[in-house]
Design a protein around this motif. Structure first.
Motif, PDB file in Angstrom:
ATOM      1  N   LEU A   1     -98.330 -15.313 -27.868  1.00 52.19           N
ATOM      2  CA  LEU A   1     -99.210 -14.426 -28.638  1.00 52.19           C
ATOM      3  C   LEU A   1    -100.479 -15.125 -29.106  1.00 52.19           C
ATOM      4  CD1 LEU A   1     -96.644 -12.406 -30.822  1.00 52.19           C
ATOM      5  CD2 LEU A   1     -97.711 -11.760 -28.651  1.00 52.19           C
TER       6      LEU A   1
ATOM      7  N   ALA B   1    -103.228 -12.614 -29.646  1.00 47.12           N
ATOM      8  CA  ALA B   1    -102.873 -11.363 -30.332  1.00 47.12           C
ATOM      9  C   ALA B   1    -103.834 -11.015 -31.452  1.00 47.12           C
ATOM     10  CB  ALA B   1    -101.449 -11.451 -30.872  1.00 47.12           C
ATOM     11  N   HIS B   2    -104.457 -12.015 -32.060  1.00 49.92           N
ATOM     12  CA  HIS B   2    -105.382 -11.741 -33.159  1.00 49.92           C
ATOM     13  C   HIS B   2    -106.643 -10.999 -32.698  1.00 49.92           C
ATOM     14  CE1 HIS B   2    -106.899 -15.430 -31.345  1.00 49.92           C
ATOM     15  NE2 HIS B   2    -108.054 -15.205 -31.924  1.00 49.92           N
TER      16      HIS B   2
ATOM     17  N   ARG C   1    -105.574 -15.481 -36.794  1.00 51.19           N
ATOM     18  CA  ARG C   1    -105.013 -16.351 -35.763  1.00 51.19           C
ATOM     19  C   ARG C   1    -103.809 -17.149 -36.280  1.00 51.19           C
ATOM     20  NH1 ARG C   1    -107.381 -19.177 -31.255  1.00 51.19           N
ATOM     21  NH2 ARG C   1    -109.439 -18.377 -31.843  1.00 51.19           N
TER      22      ARG C   1
ATOM     23  N   ASP D   1     -93.793 -20.607 -32.944  1.00 45.75           N
ATOM     24  CA  ASP D   1     -92.922 -19.443 -33.129  1.00 45.75           C
ATOM     25  C   ASP D   1     -93.165 -18.360 -32.079  1.00 45.75           C
ATOM     26  OD1 ASP D   1     -91.719 -20.494 -35.455  1.00 45.75           O
ATOM     27  OD2 ASP D   1     -93.420 -19.794 -36.666  1.00 45.75           O
ATOM     28  N   TYR D   2     -94.439 -18.200 -31.690  1.00 51.47           N
ATOM     29  CA  TYR D   2     -94.807 -17.126 -30.768  1.00 51.47           C
ATOM     30  C   TYR D   2     -95.674 -17.706 -29.643  1.00 51.47           C
ATOM     31  CZ  TYR D   2     -93.819 -14.992 -35.279  1.00 51.47           C
ATOM     32  OH  TYR D   2     -93.258 -14.659 -36.489  1.00 51.47           O
TER      33      TYR D   2
ATOM     34  N   VAL E   1    -101.400 -16.340 -38.085  1.00 51.63           N
ATOM     35  CA  VAL E   1    -100.123 -15.613 -38.104  1.00 51.63           C
ATOM     36  C   VAL E   1     -99.312 -15.911 -36.847  1.00 51.63           C
ATOM     37  CG1 VAL E   1     -99.083 -13.305 -38.010  1.00 51.63           C
ATOM     38  CG2 VAL E   1    -100.979 -13.763 -39.582  1.00 51.63           C
ATOM     39  N   TYR E   2    -100.007 -16.175 -35.750  1.00 52.65           N
ATOM     40  CA  TYR E   2     -99.349 -16.304 -34.453  1.00 52.65           C
ATOM     41  C   TYR E   2     -99.209 -17.779 -34.064  1.00 52.65           C
ATOM     42  CZ  TYR E   2    -100.859 -11.492 -34.742  1.00 52.65           C
ATOM     43  OH  TYR E   2    -101.079 -10.218 -35.183  1.00 52.65           O
ATOM     44  N   ASP E   3     -98.430 -18.491 -34.868  1.00 52.04           N
ATOM     45  CA  ASP E   3     -98.193 -19.913 -34.615  1.00 52.04           C
ATOM     46  C   ASP E   3     -97.547 -20.095 -33.244  1.00 52.04           C
ATOM     47  OD1 ASP E   3     -96.184 -22.357 -34.779  1.00 52.04           O
ATOM     48  OD2 ASP E   3     -97.794 -22.724 -36.237  1.00 52.04           O
ATOM     49  N   SER E   4     -98.116 -20.984 -32.442  1.00 52.15           N
ATOM     50  CA  SER E   4     -97.635 -21.168 -31.069  1.00 52.15           C
ATOM     51  C   SER E   4     -96.204 -21.672 -31.016  1.00 52.15           C
ATOM     52  CB  SER E   4     -98.550 -22.128 -30.312  1.00 52.15           C
ATOM     53  OG  SER E   4     -98.582 -23.396 -30.957  1.00 52.15           O
TER      54      SER E   4
ATOM     55  N   PHE F   1    -101.445  -5.370 -34.855  1.00 54.04           N
ATOM     56  CA  PHE F   1    -101.596  -6.823 -34.924  1.00 54.04           C
ATOM     57  C   PHE F   1    -102.778  -7.164 -35.826  1.00 54.04           C
ATOM     58  CE2 PHE F   1     -99.379  -5.904 -31.042  1.00 54.04           C
ATOM     59  CZ  PHE F   1     -98.456  -6.926 -30.903  1.00 54.04           C
TER      60      PHE F   1
END
Length: 218
Positions: A175, A178-179, A164, A171-172, A166-169, A160
């Protein structure tokens, strides 16, 4: 000129140099030409000790297998098979964690490598002495090798990125943290290994009770 007291080349020196090269640059960095240059000798002189590159890598892998603690499997050690299996797995993973580039060679199995065969013999023998049928003892040895080497082939946490965005709420939605995983690699990977190891040993303990309670000859 007087001849040197110690030979310029030995199996041990070749293995040590090859191991350092693998640790630093990976398996592909090893070649007989590169090793000869690192050792300051001619290429053909390596063939007095090893037939080819694969034999050298096997020897590097076996040197690591020799570092795995097997004391818990010795008769009279005092640990039962569950604790012994757990402690051995922790020792095995620690060796692999220090030398991850060698894992693909070890994952192929012991082959003809003496130290690797001693590891397999110790695990199998301990499981049979504990009361596991030979077939099940074989399965346990295989299962543990799959789990331990698999855990060392890559890092879940390192998979991962620390961005931050990358992990758009949208879409994910799950996560959001996750960053942070990459910065907590050791904690995550060791925690995952211990969780999985405990689950494996606890599951085997349940199977063991079924084995012991099964009618004889079944």
């Amino acid at each position: 000129m007087a001849r040197p007291r110690k030979p310029l080349l030995s199996r041990e020196r070749i293995v040590e140099t090859a191991g350092a090269l693998v640790d630093a640059e990976g398996l592909d960095a090893v070649s007989t030409r590169r090793l000869a240059a690192e050792l300051g000798v001619s290429g053909p002189s390596l063939y007095n000790h090893f037939r080819n590159k694969d034999e050298i890598l096997d020897a590097v892998a076996d040197a690591l297998s020799a570092r795995i603690d097997l004391s818990m499997f010795e008769e009279g050690d005092g640990r039962d098979w569950r604790e012994a299996l757990h402690d051995w797995a922790v020792s095995y993973r620690a060796v692999l964690a220090d030398h991850p580039h060698v894992v693909p060679v070890l994952a192929r199995g012991p082959g003809r490598r003496p130290a690797g065969l001693r590891v397999a013999d110790a695990v199998f023998g301990a499981m049979v002495r504990a009361g596991w049928p030979p077939a099940q003892a074989t399965y346990i040895g295989a299962l543990m090798r799959y789990f331990i080497t698999g855990s060392a082939l890559g890092s879940f946490a390192r998979g991962f990125v620390d961005d931050r965005d990358v992990y758009d709420s949208g879409d994910y939605p799950h996560l959001g943290q996750a960053h942070l995983l990459a910065d907590r690699q050791e904690q995550v990977d060791e925690g995952a290994f211990e969780t999985g190891l405990r689950a494996l040993v606890d599951g085997l303990a349940l199977q063991f009770e079924l084995v012991r309670s099964a009618p004889k000859g079944r």
